[in-house]
Design a protein around this motif. Sequence first.
Motif, PDB file in Angstrom:
ATOM      1  N   ARG A 145     -10.243 -10.938 -10.633  1.00  0.00           N
ATOM      2  CA  ARG A 145      -9.879 -12.493 -10.489  1.00  0.00           C
ATOM      3  C   ARG A 145      -9.705 -12.778 -11.906  1.00  0.00           C
ATOM      4  O   ARG A 145      -9.750 -14.064 -12.254  1.00  0.00           O
ATOM      5  CB  ARG A 145     -11.352 -13.137 -10.109  1.00  0.00           C
ATOM      6  N   GLU A 146      -8.777 -12.181 -12.347  1.00  0.00           N
ATOM      7  CA  GLU A 146      -8.152 -12.484 -13.866  1.00  0.00           C
ATOM      8  C   GLU A 146      -6.625 -13.083 -13.630  1.00  0.00           C
ATOM      9  O   GLU A 146      -5.841 -12.661 -12.580  1.00  0.00           O
ATOM     10  CB  GLU A 146      -7.998 -11.178 -14.697  1.00  0.00           C
ATOM     11  N   HIS A 147      -6.637 -14.305 -14.161  1.00  0.00           N
ATOM     12  CA  HIS A 147      -5.438 -14.948 -13.916  1.00  0.00           C
ATOM     13  C   HIS A 147      -4.295 -14.158 -14.492  1.00  0.00           C
ATOM     14  O   HIS A 147      -4.235 -13.846 -15.639  1.00  0.00           O
ATOM     15  CB  HIS A 147      -5.624 -16.376 -14.530  1.00  0.00           C
ATOM     16  N   ILE A 148      -3.123 -14.189 -13.846  1.00  0.00           N
ATOM     17  CA  ILE A 148      -2.026 -13.321 -14.563  1.00  0.00           C
ATOM     18  C   ILE A 148      -1.049 -14.368 -15.645  1.00  0.00           C
ATOM     19  O   ILE A 148      -1.057 -13.987 -16.636  1.00  0.00           O
ATOM     20  CB  ILE A 148      -1.062 -13.260 -13.358  1.00  0.00           C
ATOM     21  N   GLY A 149      -0.929 -15.657 -15.314  1.00  0.00           N
ATOM     22  CA  GLY A 149      -0.170 -16.605 -16.050  1.00  0.00           C
ATOM     23  C   GLY A 149       1.089 -16.117 -16.267  1.00  0.00           C
ATOM     24  O   GLY A 149       1.631 -15.342 -15.709  1.00  0.00           O
ATOM     25  N   ARG A 150       1.913 -16.999 -17.277  1.00  0.00           N
ATOM     26  CA  ARG A 150       3.274 -16.970 -17.386  1.00  0.00           C
ATOM     27  C   ARG A 150       3.646 -15.664 -18.138  1.00  0.00           C
ATOM     28  O   ARG A 150       4.720 -14.899 -17.735  1.00  0.00           O
ATOM     29  CB  ARG A 150       3.756 -18.160 -18.261  1.00  0.00           C
ATOM     30  N   LYS A 151       2.697 -15.403 -19.124  1.00  0.00           N
ATOM     31  CA  LYS A 151       3.361 -14.052 -19.837  1.00  0.00           C
ATOM     32  C   LYS A 151       3.101 -12.910 -18.803  1.00  0.00           C
ATOM     33  O   LYS A 151       3.946 -11.846 -18.928  1.00  0.00           O
ATOM     34  CB  LYS A 151       2.460 -13.931 -21.002  1.00  0.00           C
ATOM     35  N   GLY A 152       2.067 -12.806 -18.179  1.00  0.00           N
ATOM     36  CA  GLY A 152       1.732 -11.786 -17.207  1.00  0.00           C
ATOM     37  C   GLY A 152       2.821 -11.697 -16.336  1.00  0.00           C
ATOM     38  O   GLY A 152       3.294 -10.578 -15.916  1.00  0.00           O
TER      39      GLY A 152
END
Length: 299
Positions: free
Chosen positions: A123-130
């Motif tokens: 449940r880790e957020h990927i985000g824009r960098k991801g």
Amino acid sequence: MSIIVGDNTTTKNYWAVFGLLFGAASWGVIWYPYRIMQEAGVSGVASSFYTYTIAASLGVLLFARHWRGLGSLPQTAFWLAIVAGWTNLSYVLAVIDGEVMRVMLLFYLSPLWTLLLAHFWLREHIGRKGLLVMGISLTGAFIMLWQPNAMPIPHNTAEWLALSAGIGFALTNVITRRASHMSLRVKSMAVWFGVIGMSLLVQPVLDQPFPSPQVFTALNWLIMTLIALLLMAATLFVQYGVTRIPASKAAVIFLFELVVAAIASYYLAGETMQVQEWIGGALIVLASFWAAVSERDSH
């Protein structure tokens, strides 16, 4: 006193960096002795079984006093053995039969799979960098694998194995994150026994003979023992390094493996990369580097 402590810390950091570089260099050249064994008529599955059996046997002797709780190992150790076993075995099979650098670069798509697995499992957020890391990785893979009138997918069994090894490595990382309660010794032994078990499972599927110990020459045993010692040293050195170096920095240092592999594959196997592969590979390396930097910035 503060100067002495600083010096000791610096020395430990040097040893940690050396451990990571040693591990990266080891995995950058370990394909060559395995190829020697293959040329001698010993398949990658069989040589993996014997080399990891030697490593595990030495590990049992080395860690004998730490196995009182063997019967109460967590279920995580079992899953780690399966996933890491397949990761290591498929990687070895890929570098034996495939072009070393293409195999390595497909394996280094692992940050892409780590992001996806961490998102859906932890449940880790990927985000824009991801998302940017994922986009760069996929673009690099597309360029490297592109052929006229063909889908940009792995071209042969070795490349599919490399891709699966990268996915397995990502899954191993995610399992390891959830297994912080397990000691480094348990994790090492789980990996070694995992490869042994996976070799026994895969062997019946292959149309290749499984040599008995009696057929090996002294040179065969010497090569396999050296591989086993290299595997043990690389595992222990890397674990020493990753416990003292932030994961983001360790990931960047591990890219040294690609440098070693490029040099070794050129001089030992006469393999060279095309411009298309250099461009795609550079994007994959950039994505790996960016993933490491993003992880560092998030802490």
